[in-house]
Design an enzyme around this catalytic site. Structure first.
Site, short mmCIF file in Angstrom:
data_model
loop_
_atom_site.label_atom_id
_atom_site.label_comp_id
_atom_site.label_asym_id
_atom_site.label_seq_id
_atom_site.Cartn_x
_atom_site.Cartn_y
_atom_site.Cartn_z
N CYS A 2 -6.41 10.97 -4.52
CA CYS A 2 -5.46 12.02 -4.87
C CYS A 2 -4.17 11.76 -4.09
O CYS A 2 -4.08 10.83 -3.30
CB CYS A 2 -6.00 13.39 -4.49
SG CYS A 2 -7.56 13.79 -5.30
N GLY A 76 -9.72 11.52 -0.41
CA GLY A 76 -10.81 10.65 0.02
C GLY A 76 -12.15 11.06 -0.55
O GLY A 76 -12.23 11.89 -1.45
N ARG A 341 2.60 -11.05 -2.80
CA ARG A 341 2.05 -12.08 -3.70
C ARG A 341 0.70 -11.64 -4.27
O ARG A 341 0.46 -11.72 -5.47
CB ARG A 341 1.82 -13.38 -2.93
CG ARG A 341 3.05 -14.16 -2.62
CD ARG A 341 2.60 -15.38 -1.84
NE ARG A 341 3.74 -16.08 -1.26
CZ ARG A 341 3.63 -16.96 -0.27
NH1 ARG A 341 2.45 -17.25 0.22
NH2 ARG A 341 4.70 -17.57 0.19
#
Length: 562
Positions: A2, A76, A341
């Site tokens: 969230c 979480g 990257r």
């Protein structure tokens, strides 16, 4: 997964300030709530919800009848909430795992609360009865948290820095926005004015320490003190399987990123095995990205066929990858070379998952390289003890690099990431093993981890013993790596003269290559003057490296040229 946001002691109109909360809307595409705090007109919470558990009562801030003075905003998953409920006899009002935070706090205070949570979390807890605000973040910072605190006590807290950098305040432009440290909680006094004052910042867990919540784990005590190889291998298998099992908690479809490397392949294989055991009524979707016939695509295909997943391949188009650079840097909030990257592929595969499938909870292999000494430069470690120290350093800095990448690239597309290699109990056990057991052996990194699963038949032998590929390299063809494709493009974008004067323009972490200059320019465009968010670039140690790619290291070259 969230997006959380809160302000305490705002001088500006909250309806203006809450525009900043919308900068993290991608983290919770299912619902949004903005709520003022009773009795404190300049304090408020903002919450963007991705509904993964308790779809009916999962909105935040969470408040329950038993504790009307407590307000909780958290991001979480607390994997042991049912065990804690049973152990302490908590009477839950909702099915939300995070509700346990309120009960733990009421029972034993903030120190016990943070220490007893088995999961990944970042939370803001307000206690209006005792006039306290608490902030906390999990051991490895798997869930992000940023804060800003001015000299006169205005506090802003958010899942991502972009939700704080444009806040208005009377005394000045907002002070320093900084990441909240993983494994810590902070106690702040709440004044009648709504302003706050920091009381203490406490480290509640270190990665080497066995977590306190072991007492209510589903796996009982393991044989300890014995470093007999068979016992160690068995413990690694038991704890890793347990780490995956507890992360199956979800009301939304589960998927898995699969690069074909050891880490994601182990996660996918164990995940699928456990999903079958509990009779999940849909096939596991696995996802790989790469250029046509890249090493990762070929290896992932082999793994998917072996474990029997519903496999999806995303073909990376060079032009699409280059076009994504700016939005990736904006999402990441960093200018670190190797992070950017590797993020491009992960960002594009996450975009595909969101658009083309209904998988929302995504498993991945982050954390293994740091924990099990998977980077190629570990072959050059002067001693097992120094390798062990380096492993711990990398784990402590995960929130700046791989964990940051994994969170932002998935969250940008409203997905929730789960990383079993960073399970508290699994990591503390692995780090407790003798240093010489954990080093590369016979020229093979992660030797102990591979050996532990050798007789399990979870993976084909050639995958179990496949050498390390950097994600950003594995998605490209063998002949031309992704980073060299990027560099060829960037060469045309950055003038030599600009690079010569880079240290004058950017004195902190000055860019040394055109590629790093190009990334820094984009970062400064969105986050001007915030270069301290990255204390240093990610670089291999013990080798004279000028580039973070594994492909530039001699060990990699000799392995691929044989």
């Amino acid at each position: 997964m969230c997006g959380i946001w809160a302000l305490f002691g705002s001088d500006e109109c909250l309806s203006v300030q809450c525009l900043s909360a919308m900068k993290i809307a991608h983290r919770g595409p299912d619902a949004f709530r903005f709520e003022n705090v009773n009795g404190f007109t300049n304090c408020c919470f903002g919450f963007h919800r991705l509904a993964v558990v308790d779809q009916l009562y999962g909105m935040q801030p969470i408040r329950v009848k038993k504790f009307p003075y407590l307000w909780l905003c958290y991001n979480g998953e607390i994997y042991n909430f049912k065990q804690l409920q049973k152990q302490f006899g908590f009477d839950f009002q909702t099915l939300v795992d995070g509700e346990v935070i309120l009960h733990l706090y009421n029972r034993g205070g903030i120190e016990q609360t943070a220490s007893m949570l088995d999961g990944v979390f970042a939370f803001i807890l307000l206690d209006t009865a005792n006039r306290k605000v608490f902030l906390a973040r999990d051991t490895y910072g798997v869930r992000p948290l940023f804060k800003v605190l001015t000299d006169d006590g205005f506090l802003g807290v958010c899942s991502e820095a972009k939700g704080l950098i444009n806040l208005k305040h009377s005394t000045s432009l907002c002070s320093k926005v900084e990441p909240f440290l993983p494994g810590h909680y902070e106690v702040l006094d709440l004044k009648p004015s709504g302003k706050v004052a920091s009381v203490e910042l406490v480290k509640f867990h270190s990665c080497k320490d066995e977590p306190l919540h072991v007492v209510c784990d589903t796996v009982e005590a393991l044989p300890s003190g014995s470093f007999d190889l068979e016992t160690v291998k068995s413990n690694i298998r038991i704890l890793f399987e347990n780490a995956v099992r507890k992360r199956l908690m979800a009301h939304r479809r589960i998927g898995c990123l699969l690069s074909g490397g050891l880490d994601s392949s182990l996660v996918a294989a164990v995940l699928l095995k456990l999903m079958k055991e509990i009779n999940v009524n849909y096939p596991l979707q696995t996802f790989a990205i790469g250029m046509e016939n890249s090493p990762d695509l070929l290896a992932a295909r082999k793994v998917a066929a072996h474990i029997g997943s519903e496999h999806h391949e995303v073909i990376l188009n060079t032009e699409e990858g280059i076009q994504a650079i700016e939005e990736v840097i904006f999402s990441l909030e960093t200018y670190d070379i190797t992070t950017i990257r590797a993020s491009i592929g992960m960002y594009l595969v996450s975009k595909y998952i969101r658009k083309k499938t209904d998988s929302v909870v995504i498993f991945s292999g982050e954390g293994s390289d740091e924990l099990t000494q998977g980077y190629i430069y570990f072959h050059k470690a002067p001693s097992p003890e120094e390798a062990a120290e380096e492993s711990e350093r990398l784990l402590k800095e995960l929130y700046l690099f791989d964990v940051l990448r994994a969170d932002r690239t998935t969250a940008a597309h409203g997905l929730e990431l789960r990383v079993p290699f960073l399970d508290h109990r699994f990591t503390s056990y692995y780090l407790s093993l003798p240093a010489e057991l954990r080093v590369p052996k016979n020229g093979i990194e992660k030797y102990l981890l591979r050996l532990s699963f050798e007789d399990s038949n979870l993976l084909p032998k050639e995958i179990l013993w496949r050498p390390k590929e950097a994600f950003s390299d594995g998605i490209a063809s063998v002949k031309k790596s992704w980073f060299s494709i990027l560099q060829d493009y960037i060469d045309q974008q950055v003038d030599d003269l600009l690079l010569e004067k880079a240290a004058e323009k950017y004195p902190f972490n000055p860019p040394k290559t055109k590629e790093s200059y190009y990334y820094r320019q984009i970062f400064e465009k969105h986050y001007s003057g915030r270069s301290s968010w990255l204390p240093h670039y990610w670089m291999p140690r013990w080798v004279k490296a000028t580039d973070p790619s594994a492909r530039t290291l001699k060990h990699y070259k000799s392995a691929t040229q044989e």
